[in-house]
Every structure is written in C-alpha cells, then in structure tokens.
Enzyme design. Structure first.
Site: not given
Lengths: 561, 220
Positions: B87-89
């Site tokens: 996940i890119c957060l």
C-alpha cells in the site's frame, strides 16, 4: 654515515643528492631537483592541500556561534534560533532575509509556532489561551518575561488537568501516569511516551527534527525539550547532538564528515569544495582522529588516490567493476613458469620470481627473464606499442584494446596485491628483528629501519597503482613519455627495495643490509615525491591530455584508441 | 504491563466494541502483534460490497513507528500493488503519528478506496488505466471486487467464477474485441493480454497506439 641517519629528514636529503643528480640525467625531473635543494620541510608540496581537522566540539562551537548571532539579531532564545537555522539549512543570510519579510511565516515553517488556524483534527484544547496569530510577540514576550528560565516551552505538570477526569495518555492509554509534557501546542502526552518517541526518532530514524506526536501537528521540539524528554539519557542526547552536527556539516560544502565508521571528526577543506577545482587538485585529507582516516574530499573514495584526479579515478574504478573486461583475467590467480610450465602462486611482495622447479628467474609482471630488469632498458612498466600493433594486425581491434586495458589493470592490481603482501611479510620480518635485538648488539631504534622501508613500499605501491589508472587514460604524447619515465624510475626503485626487504637476515649481514635498506628507502621516498609533485604540477598547468572525454576536462582532439 | 501490549489490547477491544464503522480485527496465531483487519468496500465506489482483508504487523517500536499493513485481498487500485498488495499511503510512512490507531489507519485505508491518488501510484499500470479511462477502470475494479472480494459483480452474478478467457480479458481491463483481433494474427492469447495491458491499450489510447507498435511488442 652509518650511525646517525635516524636523526632528521634533512640528512636523508643531503646524503642522497648524488643519486638524484644521477637520475635526472634522463631528463624526467630536472625542474624538480631545484626544488629539492630548498629545504623540503618548509616548502608546501603541490600534491598536498591545506585542510583543517575539526573535532565535534569545534564544530559545535561554530554552530553555537551562528546560533548566538541569529539569537542576537532576532532577539530570540538560542534554542529557537537553532531551530530556525536548521530549517534554513544553516544559511544565515537567507534566514535573515526571510525573517525580516515575515517572522510569523518563518516561525511556522520552522515548527516554532502554530499556524493561524489550527485545523479541527488537531487535538489542541479549547482552553488554549494564547492567540496563535501573534507568534512573534509570543516569542518575544516569553523571552522578556522569563529570560532566564529557558524552559518556557516545556510545560511539565505533575498534577492532572483541572477537570475531574484523570489524565489518560492518548498513546499508551495509561491512566496511572501523572507526569505529562507538551510543546506550545498543548498536545499532552505522558513523559514515558515522549521518552520512547524521542529515543525512537533519534536512534532508529536518525532524526534531529522531532515534531509533536499529535497527528498533523508540525511543532518541533527544542534542544531543551528533547533533553528533558530523554530524561537526561546522556547517550541518546549525545547522538542527537551528533545528528545536529552532521546536519550542519552536510549543509556546508566546505565541510565533510569523516567517512570512517563511528568517527566523529569533520574536515574543513575550502580548496577542495568546488567542483571545478577537482580537475587540478586531488584533495586527499586526513581527519584528526587517526592518521589512517585518510579520504578524498572531492569524491567518496575512502583512500588516497593520488596522483590521479577524482574524475579519472572514478572512471577507472567503474571500468574495473565492469565484469566483461575483468572476467577475462580474473580466472587465474596463478601463472605458469614460462620455461617449465609449472603453475606458480605468488606468496611475497617482490616481483622477482624464481621457479622452484627449474630455477628460472623471471619477472612476475611481464613474465620476461629477470636479467633484463636489472639493465638500463628496463621496460616492464610500459605497454609495448609495437607488440600492440602486431596484435591488431593479427586480431580484431577490440581484442587489442582489451589487451591494453589488461596491461594497465594487471599492473594496477599487482601493486595492490604486492602492497598487501609486503605488509604481511613485515610481520614475519618483525619477529626476526626482535631476535636480532637479542642476538646482536643493535638497539630497538636501530632495527626500526625495516618498518620504515615497508611503510614506504606500501605508500609507493599505492602511488604506482594509481599511476597505471592515469596512464591508461593519458593520450600518447611526450608528456606521457615523461610520466612513464617517472613511473618507471619509481617502480624500479620500489621493486629493488621490496626485494631487499625480503632477503634473509642473519647477524653478520644485518649491518650492511640495514645500510642498503635505509639508503634505498630514502631514494624511493624521493622518487615518490617526484612522481606526485610532477603529476600534481601537470594538473595545475593543464599539461595532461586524455584519450577520452573526462568530466571537467576539454574534449580530446582525437582518440588515440 | 508492557505499554505496547496494553495499547494494542486496548485498540483491539476498541475495534471489537465499535459496531458502526464495520471494521474488525482478528488475531493470527494468538499473537496480538500479528493481526488481520477487514472492512467493507465503501459505498458508491467500484469496491462496494467487497470484503477486504489487510495483513497487519505491529513492530516492536509501535506506536512510535508505523504499523506494517498490506492487502491480503487482491484489489484493482492505483495505490495498491495488484501483485503484492503493498500500500502507498503517507500515514503508513513518514506522516505516521503515534496518536493514530489501528482503527483510524484502517478507516484511512477505506477512504483511500474512495479517493485514489493516481499521481502518487503504487501500481503504475493501474494508475495509467485510471487516468486514461475512468469508466473502463471502474469496470475492472468492480470485476476484481467481484472475483476476489466477494462483491456482487456487474450483473449481480454470484462470485467465485474464475479461469475462463473472458475473465482474463476483463481482469486486465481490456476490450475483448481488441484481444481477439491480435489473437487472430496468431499470437498466444495470454501474451496478447499481457502486452495490451502493459501498453495501456484502452479508451482514447487505442487511437494513439498503431497496430505495428503492438505487433512489434508482441514479437519481442
């Protein structure tokens, strides 16, 4: 002559004048010997560079000087000034300019004040009393009202807040904690959490910019706050100070941190800071912690790559890492005797090999008979252009360039290996020297000549190593011929000294050997200086021409290969 | 009691007590430091009706370092790797704050599904698809939700039907006619799907990519 030569360096030079004169006959260093007659101890050598080594305390002093300046100009506390400077990468001029424009904006950006409208998600209490718009006044007032407390921003409370609810830390959910801390934003957390948080930021993230723990809160902890959050854990706070110093050093291009593990020294070298200077000088510096912490200020090679400049050294190292060309020769760490074909592994530093089986004496580097190496037409160091033309006729062009590369690489790698081996050999010799101290009437100081010789051989082999990298890229012209003449003289002298070091020692031969070794060491030392000096001057005069384009230099007029 | 354990236990019970947000966490191997979180796909998105599972690892320095999260359920989203679930957060990286909790982080993930950030993608191919043709992207995302997350699918079909070639084309978010066209030239179907997906042969992009370019790529 045999008794006092340990006394001073000057005597070395006096004794050896004859030999220098003799060597200058082949024209390579005639301008140099004039220099050598002037006292060599006072002269600044052109291959050396001015630099200062600073301890962490000295850098900290510089930092606090800057901080005091800003603190005086802006009328803020030093710890506030420190954060402002850090946020502006220690650029005082820019900070002053921006601060004069808008002190509020600068303070907000530096995490010293809350923005005008704190957004609703941040958990700042409604009871927060100060009007956040008036940041500058706030800071000022703090300084005016409590100038000596130095703790205006550390709100440490032992009692829970006024309301009846007991304080529950929003991070560890512990309601037994009564001590809380908060920055100006009044986001309260228990001291245990602050402690764990700052420790984790400093230890794991190597961060000197420690923001409030609340989400989206940009306020930054001052040094005093960090110190009290760490509960005076000296180790972590020392690390924190080191991180601030590192940040300061990385922002200043005249400074570099010593790359050796766990060394905290800084080197200041303004002469090597500009990129354009790197085409004329090789900024090899040593930090004050240890003489072994030698590194290049201009590039990230943590070794002495004199005499070649950074651009050439980098290209050469890159080329050597390229497997395509090295794989061809890496296969063999051994060589065959050119007479009886027995496989031979080199186990000492000297290149004069004698085959155990057929007693054939040859040179390890060129594999030719050793008899040729003692004579005037010593040519081991030079790539034989004639043979190369023949090879080109017989084989493809690429094969020739590979051979050319291997010629230089072989010699480069060989010097490196030989240097290592001579150091290993020295440990054996050292034992012998100790025995000699007991059996003969020599004193400890008198048997130290071996150590000097080995050190010198090591140093010179490092120089020789890099001269091959340089020669690989030099365009073939008269300058290169002169360069190779110097290289040859040094190499021959080093090989002779190397052989002397390896010769067997017994009580009878010890004295004459010591004499020979000492003389040779001085000579080798001088040849090395000539090599370095001449190459360095060549860079300053722009004398060297390259056979391919190198960063920062003019394009070559034609490609030699 | 260890502050980390106390905090994690409290967070787990908070999630269990909260019936409104549709978020749940479960222990893996009875360890409170390895969890599986799950939530429902937000309404009015292609993920609606899906049930998404997230692998959660609580690091030793929690809550001062962020939790490690990745999707177990496959989903088609610009900020989630379609292969690994990474996940890119920002809050899982440098914007992490110790006051954030498992619940607030999972809610952030849920809202990431509502508002993808194609300009900061984790999966560049999916992001390209999102940028060039929203409708086609949403169709594919819905299809993935249907296949992997037990969502209702396009026509309200039952989930779990995978494997046939129609699925492969839909999974890649491509047009069946395009795939058929290149397959008819004698290329393997799976290769055609792979190349067209890589070149983002969708929507307005179809006009920009000429057939020669595709064939060239197929011949590689």
């Amino acid at each position: 002559m045999s008794s006092d030569y340990e006394l001073s360096d000057n005597e070395y030079y006096d004794e050896d004048d004859d030999e220098v004169m003799y060597d200058d006959e082949d024209g390579s260093a005639s301008e140099m010997d004039v220099d050598f007659r002037i006292s060599p101890n006072t002269k600044v050598k052109s291959y050396e560079i001015d630099f200062d080594s600073l301890s962490q305390a000295q850098v900290e002093k510089q930092i606090s000087q800057d901080v005091e300046d800003i603190s005086g100009i802006f009328g803020v506390e030093p710890e506030v000034a420190s954060l402002l400077l850090r946020n502006y990468n220690w650029n005082k001029e820019r900070l002053i300019e921006k601060y004069m424009d808008s002190a509020t904006a600068v303070s907000i950006a530096a995490g010293l004040a809350l923005p005008e409208k704190p957004d609703s998600s941040s958990r700042s209490r409604a009871t927060q009393s100060q009007p956040v718009g008036a940041v500058r006044r706030t800071t000022r007032r703090n300084t005016n009202e409590q100038p000596k407390s130095g703790k205006t921003k550390i709100l440490e409370r032992v009692t829970p807040p006024l309301d009846d609810q007991p304080f529950v830390c929003p991070i560890c959910f512990d309601d037994s904690q009564t001590k809380t801390m908060s920055l100006q934003c009044n986001h309260k957390f228990c001291t245990e959490c602050w402690n764990a948080y700052t420790t984790s930021k400093i230890r794991t993230e190597a961060e000197h910019w420690i923001t409030c723990m609340a989400e989206d809160c940009k306020l930054v902890a001052t040094d005093d706050f960090v110190k009290s959050a760490l509960k005076d854990d000296a180790d972590v706070f020392t690390r924190y100070q080191e991180l601030v110093v590192r940040h300061y050093v990385s922002c200043n291009k005249n400074l570099k941190y010593c790359p050796y593990p766990s060394c905290t020294h800084t080197v200041s070298c303004p002469a090597g800071a500009s990129k354009s200077a790197l085409t004329t000088i090789v900024p090899i510096v040593t930090c004050g912690a240890s003489a072994g912490h030698k590194f290049c200020f201009g590039c990230n090679v943590d070794a002495d790559h004199r005499p070649v400049v950074c651009g050439v050294a980098k290209m050469w190292l890159q080329k050597c890492q390229d497997d395509s060309e090295t794989a061809n020769w890496i296969k063999s760490n051994t060589k065959e005797c050119s007479k009886c074909q027995s496989t031979i592994e080199k186990n000492g530093g000297c290149n004069h090999m004698t085959c155990k089986k057929c007693k054939y004496e040859f040179c390890w580097v060129c594999m030719g008979p050793w008899t040729e190496h003692g004579t005037a037409w010593y040519s081991c160091n030079r790539y034989d252009e004639k043979a190369s033309i023949d090879a080109r006729d017989a084989q493809s062009r690429s094969r020739a360039s590979l051979e050319r590369y291997l010629h230089y690489y072989n010699r480069w790698a060989n010097h490196e290996q030989s240097a290592k081996l001579s150091v290993e050999l020295y440990t054996k010799t050292e034992r012998k020297m100790e025995e000699m101290q007991i059996t003969s009437d020599m004193t400890w100081i008198e048997v130290q000549f071996m150590k000097k010789a080995v050190d010198e051989v090591f140093k010179c082999r490092m120089t020789l190593k890099w001269t091959y990298a340089m020669a690989y890229y030099l365009e073939k012209n008269n300058q290169k011929e002169l360069f190779e003449d110097n290289q040859r003289d040094l190499e021959r002298a080093v090989e002779e000294l190397s052989e002397l070091i390896e010769s067997s020692i017994d009580p009878e031969s010890a004295l004459p050997l010591r004499q020979k070794v000492t003389d040779k060491t001085v000579y080798v030392q001088k040849r090395n200086e000539i090599m370095l000096e001449d190459t360095a001057n060549g860079f300053l005069e722009g004398r060297w021409k390259w056979n391919m384009s190198i960063d920062g230099f003019d394009e070559p007029t034609e490609y030699a290969y | 009691m260890d502050a980390r354990l106390r905090r994690v236990n409290k967070e787990i019970s908070d999630c269990k007590n909260d019936k409104t947000s549709n978020i749940s966490v479960e222990l893996v191997d009875n360890s409170p430091f390895h969890l599986i979180g799950s939530f429902l796909g937000p309404e009015e998105t292609p993920y609606e009706g899906g049930h998404f599972q997230v692998d959660i690892i609580i690091p030793d320095s929690y809550p001062f370092q962020p939790v490690k999260m990745k999707f177990i359920t496959k989903l088609y989203h610009p900020n989630v790797s379609s292969a690994s679930g990474a996940i890119c957060l920002d809050i899982l990286k440098d914007a992490w704050s110790p006051v954030l909790t498992l619940k607030s982080t999972l809610i952030s993930l849920q809202s990431l599904l509502c508002s993808p950030e194609p300009n900061d993608p984790q999966d560049a191919e999916v992001a390209k698809h999102y940028m060039t043709s929203r409708a086609s992207f949403e169709e594919t995302a819905r299809y993935w939700t249907h296949i992997y997350a037990g969502g209702p699918g396009k026509d309200g079909k039952k989930s779990g039907k995978t494997g046939d070639s129609r699925d492969e084309v839909a999974m890649a978010g491509l047009d069946k006619a395009h795939v058929d066209k290149f397959e008819a030239l004698g290329f393997e179907r799976s290769k055609v799907i792979d190349v067209l997906r890589r070149l983002n042969y969708r929507g307005a992009n179809v006009a920009k990519l000429n057939d020669d370019r595709i064939v060239e790529e197929l011949l590689k």
